[in-house]
Design an enzyme around this catalytic site. Structure first.
Site, short mmCIF file in Angstrom:
data_model
loop_
_atom_site.label_atom_id
_atom_site.label_comp_id
_atom_site.label_asym_id
_atom_site.label_seq_id
_atom_site.Cartn_x
_atom_site.Cartn_y
_atom_site.Cartn_z
N ARG A 1 1.11 -1.18 0.06
CA ARG A 1 0.14 0.19 -0.11
C ARG A 1 0.84 0.72 -0.16
O ARG A 1 1.80 1.63 1.25
CB ARG A 1 -0.49 0.19 1.33
CG ARG A 1 -2.01 1.38 1.53
CD ARG A 1 -2.90 0.98 2.32
NE ARG A 1 -3.67 0.76 1.76
CZ ARG A 1 -5.00 0.60 2.64
NH1 ARG A 1 -4.86 1.53 3.83
NH2 ARG A 1 -5.99 -0.43 2.27
N HIS B 1 -7.70 0.17 -6.83
CA HIS B 1 -7.48 -0.48 -5.01
C HIS B 1 -7.74 -1.50 -5.42
O HIS B 1 -9.70 -1.68 -4.89
CB HIS B 1 -8.56 0.72 -3.88
CG HIS B 1 -8.86 -0.08 -2.91
ND1 HIS B 1 -7.83 -0.89 -2.26
CD2 HIS B 1 -8.84 0.52 -1.91
CE1 HIS B 1 -8.20 -1.17 -1.04
NE2 HIS B 1 -8.63 -0.55 -1.06
N GLN C 1 -10.01 -4.54 -3.05
CA GLN C 1 -11.30 -3.36 -2.79
C GLN C 1 -12.43 -3.43 -3.74
O GLN C 1 -13.40 -4.13 -3.30
CB GLN C 1 -11.36 -2.14 -2.79
CG GLN C 1 -12.63 -1.72 -1.70
CD GLN C 1 -13.50 -1.85 -0.29
OE1 GLN C 1 -12.22 -1.89 0.42
NE2 GLN C 1 -14.30 -2.29 -0.22
N ASP D 1 -17.50 7.19 -1.52
CA ASP D 1 -15.70 7.31 -1.06
C ASP D 1 -15.71 8.30 -0.29
O ASP D 1 -16.27 9.37 -0.52
CB ASP D 1 -14.76 7.09 -1.80
CG ASP D 1 -13.16 5.71 -0.78
OD1 ASP D 1 -13.23 5.89 0.07
OD2 ASP D 1 -11.84 6.48 -1.60
N CYS E 1 -16.27 1.78 0.76
CA CYS E 1 -15.01 1.07 0.81
C CYS E 1 -14.89 0.93 2.70
O CYS E 1 -14.16 0.08 3.15
CB CYS E 1 -14.02 0.92 -0.09
SG CYS E 1 -13.17 3.09 -0.10
N ARG F 1 -13.75 -9.10 1.97
CA ARG F 1 -11.79 -8.70 1.21
C ARG F 1 -11.85 -9.89 2.31
O ARG F 1 -10.11 -10.32 1.02
CB ARG F 1 -11.43 -6.94 2.76
CG ARG F 1 -12.04 -6.01 2.03
CD ARG F 1 -11.38 -5.37 0.93
NE ARG F 1 -10.28 -5.29 0.96
CZ ARG F 1 -9.75 -4.90 1.31
NH1 ARG F 1 -9.66 -3.31 1.97
NH2 ARG F 1 -7.94 -3.99 1.10
N1 NVA Z 1 -9.99 6.08 -1.57
C1 NVA Z 1 -9.78 6.05 -0.17
C2 NVA Z 1 -10.02 4.46 -0.04
C3 NVA Z 1 -9.57 4.25 1.54
C4 NVA Z 1 -9.48 2.41 1.38
C5 NVA Z 1 -7.98 6.90 0.02
O1 NVA Z 1 -7.38 6.09 -0.99
O2 NVA Z 1 -7.56 6.95 1.27
N1 CP Z 2 -11.45 0.17 3.10
C1 CP Z 2 -10.15 -0.01 2.79
O1 CP Z 2 -8.64 -0.58 2.10
O2 CP Z 2 -9.84 -0.23 4.55
P1 CP Z 2 -8.74 0.04 5.04
O3 CP Z 2 -7.71 2.07 4.76
O4 CP Z 2 -8.29 0.09 6.47
O5 CP Z 2 -7.52 -0.94 4.73
#
Ligand code: NVA
Ligand code: CP
Length: 305
Positions: free
Chosen positions: A104, A131, A134, A220, A260, A288
């Site tokens: 990540r 992502h 997800q 989101d 998500c 997930r």
């Molecule tokens: N769009 C959000 C998703 C978090 C799971 C982010 O990138 O922070």
């Molecule tokens: N939806 C998701 O990826 O959650 P986290 O940021 O908690 O991993």
């Protein structure tokens, strides 16, 4: 044989997703009936996090353990990556000590460079651009509740972020449509999504119109990780892009709501919608675990059935 990675949703074909969804169903069933299934015993997943996480870390770590393997958590801040070790060198080393890696991070380019230097499969656990894990779980969740997603329409209300970009890729691979509504100035990035095929994706200025007649409404956070400096401006710009009961009312009667998570009630979605009967957010989160177990199995072992 070339190593397979899951860096973007479009890295897999429709046939591969059909297989992974079928394995997800079976692996979930085994787990729910307390059947031990340890195909990855003695295998190690390394998880590299440069951003915060609850679901992604937990689902990969628990999932790997449930498959009989081990998971190691690395935070870039505590590793040499945080002190400037080149991503390419880190990939060479980490992939000699593990069987699969999940990352990540910020720019997609970082994970692409890691994968290009890795001896083992690499999974995108979220980048600024995509992502895919997800959306894998979300589509599996849709299938569980409503059957095949082919031919259906998904509304995306809010920021044209990593989730939105990935929904657009999924629509191409799995043959469904997406309605996108974002505030002015926060629309799709043409460098990422390319030329829009109007038969696949329609853009709406009004979020209510984007939701009309759709099978799934999705939103989101207004401010994704890494964009915190823009938060104040975004709060103002996104005020009308809150998914509420009126938007859900113009969607199909059977429409589902997805997010998500983490969510901000009263910002991108009302409490009435996210905690209401059309919302399947907890199933999405749970799936997930099951979908990523199937993904880990597929990337490490290939087809087992
Ligand atoms: N769009 C959000 C998703 C978090 C799971 C982010 O990138 O922070
Ligand atoms: N939806 C998701 O990826 O959650 P986290 O940021 O908690 O991993």
């Amino acid at each position: 044989m070339a190593i397979r990675h899951f860096l973007q949703f479009k890295d897999f074909s429709r046939e591969e997703f059909d297989y992974v969804f079928e394995r997800t169903r079976w692996i979930k069933e085994q787990f729910k009936s307390y059947q031990k299934y340890w195909p990855l015993s003695d295998r190690t997943l390394v998880m590299i996090f440069e951003k915060a996480s609850t679901r992604t870390r937990l689902s990969f770590e628990a999932g790997m353990q449930q498959l009989g393997g081990a998971a190691i958590y690395l935070n870039t801040r505590d590793s040499q990556l945080g002190r400037g070790e080149p991503v390419e060198d880190a990939a060479q080393v980490i992939s000699r000590m593990s069987d699969i890696v999940m990352i990540r991070t910020f720019e997609q380019d970082i994970i692409e460079r890691f994968a290009a230097n890795s001896r083992v499969p690499v999974i995108n656990g979220l980048t600024n651009e995509y992502h895919p894990c997800q959306i894998l779980a979300d589509i599996y969740t849709y299938i569980e509740h409503r059957g095949d997603i082919q031919g259906k329409t998904v509304a995306w209300v809010g920021d044209a972020n990593n989730m939105c970009n990935t929904w657009l890729q999924a629509a191409e691979v799995l043959d469904f449509k997406v309605h996108v509504s974002t505030p002015p100035g926060y629309g799709l990035n043409p460098d990422l999504v390319g030329e829009i095929d109007p038969a696949r994706c329609r853009i709406f200025a009004d979020p209510m119109e984007a939701c009309r007649g759709v099978d799934l409404v999705n939103t989101d956070v207004w401010t994704s990780m890494g964009f915190e400096a823009e938060n104040e401006a975004r709060m103002k710009a996104f005020a009308d892009w809150c998914v509420d009961a009126e938007m859900m009312a113009v969607a199909n009667r059977e429409a589902l709501f997805m997010h998500c998570l983490p969510a901000h009630r009263g910002e991108e979605v009302t409490a009435e919608v996210i905690d209401g009967p059309q919302s399947v957010v907890w199933d999405e989160a749970e799936n997930r675990l099951h979908a990523q177990k199937a993904l880990l199995e597929y990337l490490v072992l290939g087809c087992v059935k």
